[in-house]
Design an enzyme around this catalytic site. Structure first.
Site, PDB file in Angstrom:
ATOM      1  N   ASP A  60       0.890  -1.162   0.000  1.00 34.57           N
ATOM      2  CA  ASP A  60       0.000   0.000   0.000  1.00 34.57           C
ATOM      3  C   ASP A  60       0.929   1.213   0.000  1.00 34.57           C
ATOM      4  O   ASP A  60       1.629   1.468   0.993  1.00 34.57           O
ATOM      5  CB  ASP A  60      -0.902  -0.015   1.238  1.00 34.57           C
ATOM      6  CG  ASP A  60      -1.838   1.188   1.268  1.00 34.57           C
ATOM      7  OD1 ASP A  60      -1.627   2.144   0.489  1.00 34.57           O
ATOM      8  OD2 ASP A  60      -2.786   1.174   2.079  1.00 34.57           O
ATOM      9  N   SER A 141      -0.409  13.237 -14.959  1.00 35.01           N
ATOM     10  CA  SER A 141      -1.570  13.216 -15.864  1.00 35.01           C
ATOM     11  C   SER A 141      -1.654  14.550 -16.588  1.00 35.01           C
ATOM     12  O   SER A 141      -1.251  15.585 -16.043  1.00 35.01           O
ATOM     13  CB  SER A 141      -2.857  13.014 -15.050  1.00 35.01           C
ATOM     14  OG  SER A 141      -3.987  13.156 -15.891  1.00 35.01           O
ATOM     15  N   TYR A 154      -8.314  15.406  -7.913  1.00 33.12           N
ATOM     16  CA  TYR A 154      -7.436  14.486  -8.641  1.00 33.12           C
ATOM     17  C   TYR A 154      -6.435  15.311  -9.469  1.00 33.12           C
ATOM     18  O   TYR A 154      -5.234  15.060  -9.427  1.00 33.12           O
ATOM     19  CB  TYR A 154      -8.257  13.567  -9.557  1.00 33.12           C
ATOM     20  CG  TYR A 154      -7.397  12.726 -10.473  1.00 33.12           C
ATOM     21  CD1 TYR A 154      -6.772  11.571 -10.001  1.00 33.12           C
ATOM     22  CD2 TYR A 154      -7.191  13.084 -11.810  1.00 33.12           C
ATOM     23  CE1 TYR A 154      -5.967  10.805 -10.833  1.00 33.12           C
ATOM     24  CE2 TYR A 154      -6.394  12.323 -12.649  1.00 33.12           C
ATOM     25  CZ  TYR A 154      -5.782  11.183 -12.151  1.00 33.12           C
ATOM     26  OH  TYR A 154      -4.971  10.429 -12.984  1.00 33.12           O
ATOM     27  N   LYS A 158      -2.210  15.631  -9.173  1.00 34.55           N
ATOM     28  CA  LYS A 158      -1.251  15.399 -10.258  1.00 34.55           C
ATOM     29  C   LYS A 158      -0.394  16.651 -10.503  1.00 34.55           C
ATOM     30  O   LYS A 158       0.783  16.557 -10.855  1.00 34.55           O
ATOM     31  CB  LYS A 158      -1.984  14.959 -11.532  1.00 34.55           C
ATOM     32  CG  LYS A 158      -2.667  13.592 -11.388  1.00 34.55           C
ATOM     33  CD  LYS A 158      -1.675  12.479 -11.047  1.00 34.55           C
ATOM     34  CE  LYS A 158      -2.305  11.096 -11.081  1.00 34.55           C
ATOM     35  NZ  LYS A 158      -1.337  10.031 -10.785  1.00 34.55           N
TER      36      LYS A 158
HETATM   37  N1  LIG Z   1      -6.083   5.637 -17.254  1.00 38.37           N
HETATM   38  C1  LIG Z   1      -6.004   6.922 -17.524  1.00 38.37           C
HETATM   39  O1  LIG Z   1      -6.772   7.476 -18.326  1.00 38.37           O
HETATM   40  C2  LIG Z   1      -4.929   7.760 -16.855  1.00 38.37           C
HETATM   41  C3  LIG Z   1      -4.628   9.025 -17.397  1.00 38.37           C
HETATM   42  C4  LIG Z   1      -3.638   9.785 -16.802  1.00 38.37           C
HETATM   43  C5  LIG Z   1      -2.952   9.293 -15.698  1.00 38.37           C
HETATM   44  N2  LIG Z   1      -3.271   8.063 -15.193  1.00 38.37           N
HETATM   45  C6  LIG Z   1      -2.510   7.581 -14.042  1.00 38.37           C
HETATM   46  O2  LIG Z   1      -1.903   6.356 -14.389  1.00 38.37           O
HETATM   47  C7  LIG Z   1      -1.590   5.642 -13.193  1.00 38.37           C
HETATM   48  C8  LIG Z   1      -1.958   4.184 -13.367  1.00 38.37           C
HETATM   49  O3  LIG Z   1      -3.360   4.037 -13.417  1.00 38.37           O
HETATM   50  P1  LIG Z   1      -4.117   3.112 -14.481  1.00 38.37           P
HETATM   51  O4  LIG Z   1      -4.873   4.030 -15.349  1.00 38.37           O
HETATM   52  O5  LIG Z   1      -3.188   2.146 -15.094  1.00 38.37           O
HETATM   53  O6  LIG Z   1      -5.206   2.406 -13.533  1.00 38.37           O
HETATM   54  P2  LIG Z   1      -5.374   0.887 -13.053  1.00 38.37           P
HETATM   55  O7  LIG Z   1      -6.554   0.920 -12.135  1.00 38.37           O
HETATM   56  O8  LIG Z   1      -5.423  -0.042 -14.216  1.00 38.37           O
HETATM   57  O9  LIG Z   1      -4.056   0.593 -12.229  1.00 38.37           O
HETATM   58  C9  LIG Z   1      -3.797   1.164 -10.967  1.00 38.37           C
HETATM   59  C10 LIG Z   1      -3.073   0.128 -10.116  1.00 38.37           C
HETATM   60  O10 LIG Z   1      -2.696   0.771  -8.896  1.00 38.37           O
HETATM   61  C11 LIG Z   1      -2.950  -0.116  -7.818  1.00 38.37           C
HETATM   62  N3  LIG Z   1      -3.146   0.653  -6.595  1.00 38.37           N
HETATM   63  C12 LIG Z   1      -4.165   1.488  -6.300  1.00 38.37           C
HETATM   64  N4  LIG Z   1      -3.996   2.000  -5.070  1.00 38.37           N
HETATM   65  C13 LIG Z   1      -2.847   1.485  -4.580  1.00 38.37           C
HETATM   66  C14 LIG Z   1      -2.125   1.631  -3.366  1.00 38.37           C
HETATM   67  N5  LIG Z   1      -2.586   2.413  -2.365  1.00 38.37           N
HETATM   68  N6  LIG Z   1      -0.955   0.976  -3.220  1.00 38.37           N
HETATM   69  C15 LIG Z   1      -0.489   0.168  -4.195  1.00 38.37           C
HETATM   70  N7  LIG Z   1      -1.130  -0.027  -5.371  1.00 38.37           N
HETATM   71  C16 LIG Z   1      -2.298   0.628  -5.547  1.00 38.37           C
HETATM   72  C17 LIG Z   1      -4.198  -0.884  -8.244  1.00 38.37           C
HETATM   73  O11 LIG Z   1      -4.322  -2.118  -7.541  1.00 38.37           O
HETATM   74  C18 LIG Z   1      -3.944  -1.082  -9.741  1.00 38.37           C
HETATM   75  O12 LIG Z   1      -3.238  -2.279 -10.008  1.00 38.37           O
HETATM   76  C19 LIG Z   1      -2.317   6.364 -12.065  1.00 38.37           C
HETATM   77  O13 LIG Z   1      -1.404   7.165 -11.338  1.00 38.37           O
HETATM   78  C20 LIG Z   1      -3.315   7.248 -12.801  1.00 38.37           C
HETATM   79  O14 LIG Z   1      -3.662   8.389 -12.053  1.00 38.37           O
HETATM   80  C21 LIG Z   1      -4.246   7.284 -15.754  1.00 38.37           C
END
Ligand SMILES: NC(=O)c1ccc[n+]([C@@H]2O[C@H](COP(=O)([O-])OP(=O)(O)OC[C@H]3O[C@@H](n4cnc5c(N)ncnc54)[C@H](O)[C@@H]3O)[C@@H](O)[C@H]2O)c1
Length: 247
Positions: A60, A141, A154, A158
């Site tokens: 975590d 992001s 959010y 970022k």
């Molecule tokens: N998907 C999008 O459109 C997007 C766009 C810009 C930025 N992001 C960023 O990309 C990053 C990855 O997200 P994603 O889109 O791949 O989502 P995702 O939900 O597929 O993956 C997120 C992962 O983080 C893990 N996680 C969540 N809270 C946690 C914690 N407290 N400790 C450890 N692990 C934890 C989850 O179990 C999951 O495996 C994030 O920082 C998100 O803000 C995503």
């Protein structure tokens, strides 16, 4: 085409059980890095690590002791640490900001910002003590640069990640510890529905000049470059991987 750009390096990637993090861990492993998959999700994390010949650690990122355990594991199993990708992220569902409850605010700030604090607080002393170059990459992001309504806190988290990255780059550059951020535009992952709320993804994509969402491979390729020695003179950047959205 993999070309061993990360050979000899050890990388920890948070949130690597799915989405962008899994894409990053996959690319790093293909490029020769030893990967540590650090995620809350035990089953998916273990699966990802075994596919990549890496190690899973249930983490975590909002807990100091879990960061201490990551460092101990890296040193015990691999004897070193070189690359840290702060990718794990959290958001509440897109909504009017006056309706965001305190627990949602705290969750977003803890997972997206306090995790970076812990990663530096626990891991930077290791790099300093060993006099070892390091590369930290924060997955921020486009919301941190060009926010829209509905995701105010959010987006602010970022923005904080990007500003912290630049400050840390400035502070630790003389010690050869590099800090960069990568800012994806919307991609199709486990978090997409939270970002969209009731909006259709085509509305988001219509603001992307290259006309599509980002993919884990897009984000992984950018991270691989920043983590590699090819980027040894690059620190403090926020690399927008966004098909031109932030132009
Ligand atoms: N998907 C999008 O459109 C997007 C766009 C810009 C930025 N992001 C960023 O990309 C990053 C990855 O997200 P994603 O889109 O791949 O989502 P995702 O939900 O597929 O993956 C997120 C992962 O983080 C893990 N996680 C969540 N809270 C946690 C914690 N407290 N400790 C450890 N692990 C934890 C989850 O179990 C999951 O495996 C994030 O920082 C998100 O803000 C995503």
């Amino acid at each position: 085409m993999p070309s061993n750009r990360l050979e000899g390096k050890v990388a920890v990637i948070t949130g690597a059980a799915s989405g962008f993090g899994k894409g990053i861990a996959t690319k790093f492993a293909q490029e020769g890095a030893k990967v540590i998959v650090a995620d809350l999700s035990q089953e998916a994390g273990q699966q990802a690590a075994s596919e990549l010949n890496g190690i899973f650690i249930r983490t975590d990122v909002t807990k100091r002791s879990d960061w201490e355990a990551i460092l101990a594991l890296a040193l015990k199993e691999y004897g070193q640490l070189d690359i840290v990708v702060n990718n794990a992220g959290a958001s509440y569902s897109n909504k009017a900001t006056e309706g965001v409850i305190e627990q949602e605010f705290d969750m977003v700030m803890n997972v997206n910002v306090k995790s970076i604090y812990f990663s530096t607080n626990i891991l930077v002393p290791y790099f300093l003590k060993e006099n070892r170059p390091g590369s930290f990459i924060q997955i921020a992001s486009t919301a941190g640069i060009r926010p829209r309504g509905g995701l105010a806190w959010y987006s602010a988290s970022k923005g904080a990640a990007i500003t912290a990255t630049k400050a840390l780059a400035s502070e630790y550059g003389p010690k050869q510890i590099r800090f960069n951020a990568v800012s994806p535009v919307v991609g199709i992952t486990g978090m997409t529905n939270l970002f969209l709320g009731s909006t259709d993804i085509s509305t988001f994509v219509s603001t992307v000049p290259l006309g599509r969402p980002s993919t884990p491979a897009d984000i992984a390729n950018a991270c691989c470059y920043l983590a590699s020695d090819e980027a040894s003179f690059i620190t403090g950047v926020n690399l927008e991987v966004d098909g031109g959205r932030c132009v």
